[in-house]
Scaffold this active site. Structure first.
Site, PDB file in Angstrom:
ATOM      1  CB  ALA A   1      -0.933  -0.019   1.204  1.00 17.17           C
TER       2      ALA A   1
ATOM      3  N   GLY B   1       0.840   4.045  -1.699  1.00 14.68           N
ATOM      4  CA  GLY B   1       0.160   5.332  -1.671  1.00 14.68           C
ATOM      5  C   GLY B   1      -0.260   5.717  -0.265  1.00 14.68           C
ATOM      6  CG  ASP B   2      -3.276   3.720   1.936  1.00 20.06           C
ATOM      7  OD1 ASP B   2      -3.969   4.747   1.947  1.00 20.06           O
ATOM      8  OD2 ASP B   2      -3.690   2.618   1.532  1.00 20.06           O
ATOM      9  CG  LEU B   3       2.477   1.827   3.801  1.00 16.59           C
ATOM     10  CD1 LEU B   3       3.428   0.679   3.494  1.00 16.59           C
ATOM     11  CD2 LEU B   3       2.063   1.795   5.258  1.00 16.59           C
TER      12      LEU B   3
ATOM     13  N   GLY C   1       1.437   8.771   4.565  1.00 19.93           N
ATOM     14  CA  GLY C   1       1.628   8.892   6.007  1.00 19.93           C
ATOM     15  C   GLY C   1       3.015   9.406   6.350  1.00 19.93           C
TER      16      GLY C   1
END
Length: 407
Positions: free
Chosen positions: A179, A181-183, A186
């Site tokens: 993931a 794009g998520d990590l 963040g």
């Protein structure tokens, strides 16, 4: 400061995580790992939807806990609070008065419609740093046509071009398998928060931080986009035109990976495989030429590799000072002596399932106290503690809030 004279960089910083799933929780877990007090705020009764996702681990008594939730929520305090209710908003604002940072990753506009967006909260606490993570960004002056879209990692990997780059020339685009794009969103939000904390020391004021998953993936795709900007060419899947050898190569028992970016390493590879004459061969004496003549070069490499194990090929190439690594799976990595020497898999006690090994955050620093990996909170585990210690609410007041389903 600890007894050894080292400090936790973010000790004394209080963070409110109004967060769900991955991007927001990963950001706040990074902050918690450097000593910040992170208070994760979840909806009463159901909590973060990540709690529903697998793997679901059971103990001997049948108690369950989500391994997915554990990945992104360690070292936090957890409270439940209905921020949709008037009383819940009031309590949230009181917490904001006594906090340094708010992190949220809801759809743009949700917090504003609820009356607890940045414009409202900065009036309550001018020093507040407010980080918003969303699919396509939301800061004024940077609005785009996709701003209101819902985004998941798969979506932004596709739109940001990473999926276009991954796979075989005649095959479909592929997800990267993580993931990203998520990590990374963040990580960028955490980076922004640290910059804002430094800026606040100079100005006395907080600010709004806008971390867009789409922007972040575009920034990671800088190679393909720069090539297009400078040459007008679109890099295709499985069609490397600038560097070769590059990528995974099959051996007797799996795959190794190597890259030959410069000519001195190419010469060392030629020596290692017993073909020194190839170093100055006109077909192969530059990265673009080797890529252009891949069909002639790859069979030579395949022939040398085909009777060697991963370990044998790696040892020979390393001895020849050629950058190489074995393509490892999760079991290989957990057993890797180097990863273990780097203490990447600490064991924690996670209620209710007991001892588990987790993947630690990778940063090492010589002059700070290491925050040991700790458990993720149970739903509402620290509600009473936080409302008592931070807001000075009495047990009767807390009981009333619970009766009214505000917490």
């Amino acid at each position: 400061m600890s007894g050894n004279g080292k400090v936790k960089p973010l000790e004394g910083i209080r963070v409110l995580g109004v967060e769900n799933q991955v991007a927001g929780p990963y950001c706040t877990m990074m902050l918690a790992a450097q000593g910040a007090e992170v208070i994760k705020i979840e909806a009463p009764g159901r909590g973060d939807s990540a709690r529903e996702m697998g793997p679901i681990i059971k103990n001997d008594k049948g108690d369950k806990f989500s391994g997915y939730f554990l990945r992104f929520n360690r070292n936090k305090k957890g409270i439940t609070l209905d921020i949709n209710s008037d009383k819940g908003k009031e309590i949230f604002k009181e917490l904001v008065k006594k906090s340094d940072v708010v992190v949220e990753n809801f759809r743009p506009g949700f917090m504003d419609k609820n009356g607890i967006g940045y414009k409202v909260l900065k009036e309550i606490n001018p020093r507040l740093i407010y980080a918003a993570i969303s699919g396509f960004g939301q800061m004024e002056g940077y609005e785009g046509p996709y701003q209101k879209r819902t985004a998941f990692d798969m979506v932004v990997q596709a739109m940001g071009g990473l999926m276009h780059n991954v796979g075989e020339a005649d095959g479909p685009p592929n997800w990267l398998g993580i993931a990203l794009g998520d990590l990374y969103s963040g990580v960028m939000a955490a980076y922004g928060i640290l910059l804002a904390i430094i800026t606040r020391e100079k100005t006395g004021e907080g600010q709004f931080i806008d971390s867009s998953m789409y922007d972040n993936i575009i920034s990671l795709n800088e190679r393909a986009l720069t090539v297009y900007s400078l040459t007008g060419k679109v890099i295709g899947r499985g069609q490397e035109s600038l560097v070769y050898p590059i990528g995974p190569f099959k051996v007797k028992d799996g795959y190794i990976a190597m890259i030959i970016p410069i000519e001195s390493i190419w010469a060392r590879l030629c020596e290692t495989i017993g073909r020194p004459e190839l170093a100055n061969d006109e077909r192969f004496n530059s990265g673009p030429k080797r890529a252009q003549n891949k069909d002639q070069l790859q069979p030579i490499l395949d022939e040398w590799l085909k009777d060697k194990t991963k370990k044998e090929a790696e040892e020979l190439l390393l001895a020849g000072r050629v950058p190489v690594g074995i393509v490892q799976d999760a079991k290989d990595i957990f057993e890797c002596p180097h990863a273990n020497a780097r203490k990447m898999f600490p064991e924690i006690e996670q209620p209710p399932i007991g001892k588990v090994k987790v993947v630690d955050l990778p940063l090492k620093m010589s002059g700070v106290e290491k925050v040991q990996a700790g458990p993720a909170p149970l739903l509402g585990q620290h509600t009473d503690e936080v409302l008592t210690n931070v807001l000075n609410l009495s047990s009767d007041e807390i009981a009333k809030l619970r009766e009214e389903k505000v917490i």
